[in-house]
Write an enzyme that holds these catalytic residues in place. Structure first.
Site, short mmCIF file in Angstrom:
data_model
loop_
_atom_site.label_atom_id
_atom_site.label_comp_id
_atom_site.label_asym_id
_atom_site.label_seq_id
_atom_site.Cartn_x
_atom_site.Cartn_y
_atom_site.Cartn_z
N ASP A 91 -2.48 -1.33 -5.78
CA ASP A 91 -2.03 -1.41 -4.40
C ASP A 91 -0.62 -0.82 -4.33
O ASP A 91 -0.02 -0.44 -5.35
CB ASP A 91 -2.08 -2.88 -3.91
CG ASP A 91 -2.17 -2.96 -2.40
OD1 ASP A 91 -2.70 -3.95 -1.88
OD2 ASP A 91 -1.71 -2.01 -1.73
N GLU A 107 -0.64 -8.01 7.09
CA GLU A 107 -0.31 -8.57 5.78
C GLU A 107 0.56 -9.83 5.89
O GLU A 107 0.36 -10.64 6.80
CB GLU A 107 0.35 -7.48 4.91
CG GLU A 107 -0.56 -6.25 4.74
CD GLU A 107 -0.10 -5.29 3.67
OE1 GLU A 107 -0.12 -4.08 3.89
OE2 GLU A 107 0.27 -5.76 2.58
C1 GLC Z 1 -1.00 -2.15 1.58
C2 GLC Z 1 -2.25 -2.98 1.52
C3 GLC Z 1 -3.48 -2.21 1.16
C4 GLC Z 1 -3.35 -0.76 1.60
C5 GLC Z 1 -2.20 -0.14 0.85
C6 GLC Z 1 -1.94 1.31 1.29
O1 GLC Z 1 0.09 -2.89 1.10
O2 GLC Z 1 -2.22 -4.13 0.69
O3 GLC Z 1 -4.59 -2.86 1.79
O4 GLC Z 1 -4.54 -0.05 1.32
O5 GLC Z 1 -0.99 -0.88 0.97
O6 GLC Z 1 -1.48 1.33 2.61
#
Ligand code: GLC
Length: 612
Positions: free
Chosen positions: A306, A503
Site C-alpha cells: 500500500d 480512510e
Molecule cells: C491508500 C489506500 C489504498 C489505495 C492506495 C493508493 O492509502 O489504503 O486503498 O489503493 O493508497 O491510493
C-alpha cells in the site's frame, strides 16, 4: 524488403517485347531476429524468460518500483527505469478530463518504449466506485451500497462499465475491489466494504471479472486488485491501519474467503493491508503472504504494497534497508514507494548485492510483474484505446449507476405506509445538507482523495431526482435547514447523514450520531406535524435509535454517487425497495463491534430490509 525496379539492358536486335520489371529484393541486410519477448506468437512464459535474461539487476529493481505521477514525469520515470506509475487519490492531470488522462498515460508509455528494452509501464488508480478521480466520470454507489443491493451480476456489470471508463483514459490497473470485511462500523473505511460477514464480499468479487473481462488483453480489460490483504476490517476498535487481534481460525473464516474467491476469478494483483495481525505488520507477514496467499491459495499474480506501506513497518517516518529487505522477502513483488523511488531502488540493490535479498526473489517478483504486462497485451497495444474514451460518464453508464442506486436503497421504517409518496402529492418539502450536494452523496474517493461537499462533478442530486420524479403539478420546496416548513405540505423529506471522508480521517472512535445541523433540521420538520421521511446518506449505520420514533420513514441510501435520481425512484414507487442491510444496525455506538450472530440485540439486524 526493399524492391528495386531494374530494366534489362537492351540488346541490339533483341527488343524486349515487354518490359519486364524485375522486382528484385535488395539483398536483404542480415536482419536481427525478433527477440522472443517481442514475439506475440510465443507463450507468455517464454517471453518472460527471454526478457528476464536480457535484464540487469537495475532493470529488475525498476520493475518492482511504483512511483506517484507527481514524483516522476515520463522522462524521469523512463530514465530511472520505473516499471509502474500510480495516481494517488485525486492525483489528476490538468485539465482533469478523460482526454487529458489518456494523453498523460500515452506519454508515460511512449517514454517507456523508448528505453533499451522498451518495457511498458503499468499505471494504477483507485477507481473504487467508477473512475472517481476523473471529472465527468460515472460515480457508482460505494461498496456498502452495492453490498445492500446484494446483486453480484449487477456488480460485475459495474466492473465492466468502470473498466471501459478506466481504459478510455489509458489506465490499465485498478486498485479495486476492496474485499474487506468490516466488523466495526467505527472504521473510516466501512463504506468500502460489501458487508460485515464474508458472504457478500465473497459474492461481489464478481467485480474482478467485470474489470478484467474474459482475458486481460481483451477490449477495455484492466487488471483488478483484491485489497487489502488481510484483516483490514477486523482491527480492534475499528482503528484504521490498526491491529487485528483474532486467532487464525477466525482470520481464515471471516477475512480470507473473499480473497480466495478473487484468486479463483484470476485477480491480477493483491494489495497488502497497512494493518497488523496480532501485532505483526501485514507488510512483512511472510506466512500469510508467501505460505497462505501464494502457496495455499496459489496466487500467481503480483503483490503490491500500500501507499508508503513499508515506511510504516517500524513505526518511524521513511523506510529503511531493513524494511525494504523484510517486505520483499515476505513476498511483496512491487513497492508503492511512492515518492523516494531512487532511494528505494538503491537500498534494494544494496540488499541484493549483500545477499540479504536473494536473486531468486527478485526474479520471482519480475516474473509475476512481467507476466501481467504480457497478459495485458501492453507490449502489443501500449497506448490508450480512444474508442472507449467517450464512455466516460456516458448515459448508458449513468443509467446502470441509477439502477445500482435503486437496488441499494434499504427501507428500514415505513410507518403507516407513508412510502411510496404519491407523485401528485401537492406540496413536498425537502431539507437537509445532503439533499442537493453531489459531493456529499458521493462520499470519499471522489475527484479528491477525501471527497468534498459541493458540485464537484456532473450528476443528479437527490433533490433534482425528486423534482424530476413528481407530477408536473406538484410543488417541491427545498430549504437546507427546514425553514419555511408548515402543515400545508403533504410530506417532508430530510436528506441527512455524513459528509465525505476517506480512510482514517473517517474513523469515529467517539459518537456515531447525527451532527448538530441535522438534528436541528429534523426538529424543525417534526414541529410542523408533517410526516417526516428520513433519507440517510452515510458511509455506515449511524446511532439514531433515539430519534427514530419521531420519523415516519427511514431509508438508508448509503453513498449513492452521481445518480441521485435512483433514490427518488424508490421514494415515489417506480422501484420497490429491495435492498437489505449488509451491516448490522446498532442500537447505540457502545455496542460496536456488533455483527450477525454475536448475540447482541441490534436496532435492525444484518439482512433486514422492508419493501412496499
Ligand atoms: C491508500 C489506500 C489504498 C489505495 C492506495 C493508493 O492509502 O489504503 O486503498 O489503493 O493508497 O491510493
Amino acid at each position: 524488403m526493399t524492391r528495386l525496379l531494374r530494366s534489362r539492358p537492351r540488346r541490339a536486335g533483341l527488343l524486349l517485347t515487354a518490359v519486364a520489371c524485375a522486382a528484385a529484393a535488395a539483398t536483404p541486410a542480415v536482419a536481427e531476429p525478433t527477440p522472443v519477448y517481442r514475439d506475440a506468437s510465443r507463450p507468455v512464459a517464454d517471453r518472460v524468460e527471454d526478457l528476464l535474461s536480457r535484464m540487469s539487476l537495475q532493470d529488475k529493481i525498476g520493475q518492482m518500483t511504483q512511483a506517484e505521477r507527481e514524483a516522476a514525469d515520463p522522462a524521469a520515470a523512463a530514465e530511472a527505469g520505473i516499471g509502474s506509475i500510480l495516481s494517488g487519490g485525486g492525483s489528476a492531470p490538468t485539465p482533469n478530463t478523460a482526454e487529458s488522462w489518456a494523453d498523460m498515460y500515452d506519454a508515460y508509455q511512449r517514454a517507456a518504449l523508448n528505453t533499451p528494452l522498451g518495457i511498458p509501464i503499468l499505471y494504477g488508480v483507485d477507481a473504487v466506485h467508477g473512475h472517481n478521480n476523473v471529472h465527468g466520470a460515472t460515480i457508482f454507489p460505494h461498496n456498502i451500497g452495492l453490498g445492500a443491493a446484494n446483486d453480484p451480476e449487477l456488480v460485475e456489470r459495474i466492473g465492466r462499465a468502470t473498466a471501459e471508463e478506466v481504459a478510455g483514459t489509458g489506465i490499465d490497473w485498478d486498485f479495486a475491489p476492496c474485499l474487506c470485511v468490516a466488523r466495526n462500523d467505527r472504521w473510516g473505511r466501512t463504506y468500502e466494504s460489501f458487508g460485515e460477514t464474508p458472504e457478500r464480499p465473497t459474492a461481489m468479487a464478481s467485480l474482478v471479472t467485470g474489470l478484467q473481462g474474459s482475458s486481460l488483453d481483451g477490449p477495455a480489460s484492466v487488471m483488478a486488485t483484491a485489497k487489502h490483504y488481510i484483516g483490514d476490517g477486523g482491527t480492534t476498535g475499528g482503528e484504521d491501519q490498526g491491529n487485528t487481534e483474532i486467532d487464525e481460525a477466525e482470520l481464515r473464516a471471516v477475512h480470507l474467503p473473499p480473497f480466495k474467491a478473487a484468486v479463483e476469478r484470476g485477480v491480477g494483483s493483491v494489495m497488502i493491508s497497512f494493518s497488523s495481525w496480532n501485532g505483526v505488520k501485514m507488510h512483512v507477514h511472510d506466512y500469510l503472504i508467501n505460505d497462505v496467499l501464494k502457496g495455499e491459495l496459489g496466487f500467481t499474480g503480483l503483490v503490491v504494497s500500500d501507499w508508503q506501506g513499508i515506511d510504516k513497518i517500524d513505526g518511524e517516518e521513511g523506510f529503511t534497508a531493513a524494511e525494504v529487505r523484510d517486505s520483499i522477502n515476505a513476498g511483496l513483488d512491487m513497492i508503492m514507494v511512492p515518492y523516494d523511488y531512487q532511494e528505494f531502488m538503491d537500498l534494494l540493490r544494496q540488499e541484493v548485492e549483500a545477499g540479504r535479498v536473494p536473486m531468486s526473489r527478485i526474479d520471482d517478483a519480475n516474473r509475476r510483474i512481467l507476466t501481467k504486462k504480457f497478459e495485458l497485451g501492453l507490449f502489443e497495444n501500449p497506448f490508450t484505446d480512444r474508442s472507449f474514451t467517450p464512455t466516460v460518464g456516458s448515459p448508458e453508464h449513468r443509467e446502470l449507476a441509477r439502477q445500482a442506486v435503486r437496488e441499494s436503497q434499504v427501507l428500514l421504517k415505513n410507518e403507516g405506509g407513508v412510502l411510496p409518496l404519491p407523485k401528485d402529492s401537492g406540496k413536498i418539502f425537502v431539507a437537509g445538507k445532503n439533499a442537493d450536494d453531489i459531493g456529499n452523496q458521493s462520499g470519499g474517493w471522489t475527484i479528491s482523495w477525501q471527497g468534498e461537499s459541493g458540485p464537484i462533478t456532473p450528476g443528479t442530486t437527490i433533490l433534482e431526482g425528486i423534482r424530476q420524479a413528481v407530477a408536473p403539478g406538484t410543488e417541491v420546496t427545498y430549504d437546507r435547514d427546514g425553514n419555511g416548513i408548515d402543515s400545508s405540505y403533504s410530506a417532508a423529506i430530510a436528506v441527512v447523514g455524513e459528509t465525505p471522508y476517506a480512510e482514517g480521517e473517517g474513523d469515529r472512535p467517539e459518537g456515531m450520531g447525527l451532527d448538530e445541523e441535522d438534528r436541528a433540521t429534523l426538529a424543525k420538520l417534526q414541529e410542523s406535524g408533517v410526516p417526516v421521511i428520513v433519507v440517510m446518506v452515510s458511509g455506515r449505520p449511524l446511532d439514531i435509535a433515539a430519534e427514530l420514533p419521531n420519523w415516519d420513514a427511514l431509508v438508508a441510501a448509503w453513498l449513492p454517487g452521481t445518480e441521485g435520481a435512483g433514490v427518488a425512484d424508490v421514494l415515489f414507487g417506480d422501484h420497490e425497495p429491495t435492498g437489505t442491510l449488509p451491516m448490522t444496525w446498532m442500537v447505540s455506538a457502545d455496542q460496536q463491534p456488533i455483527n450477525e450472530g454475536d448475540g447482541k440485540s441490534p436496532l435492525f439486524p444484518y439482512g433486514y430490509g422492508l419493501t412496499y
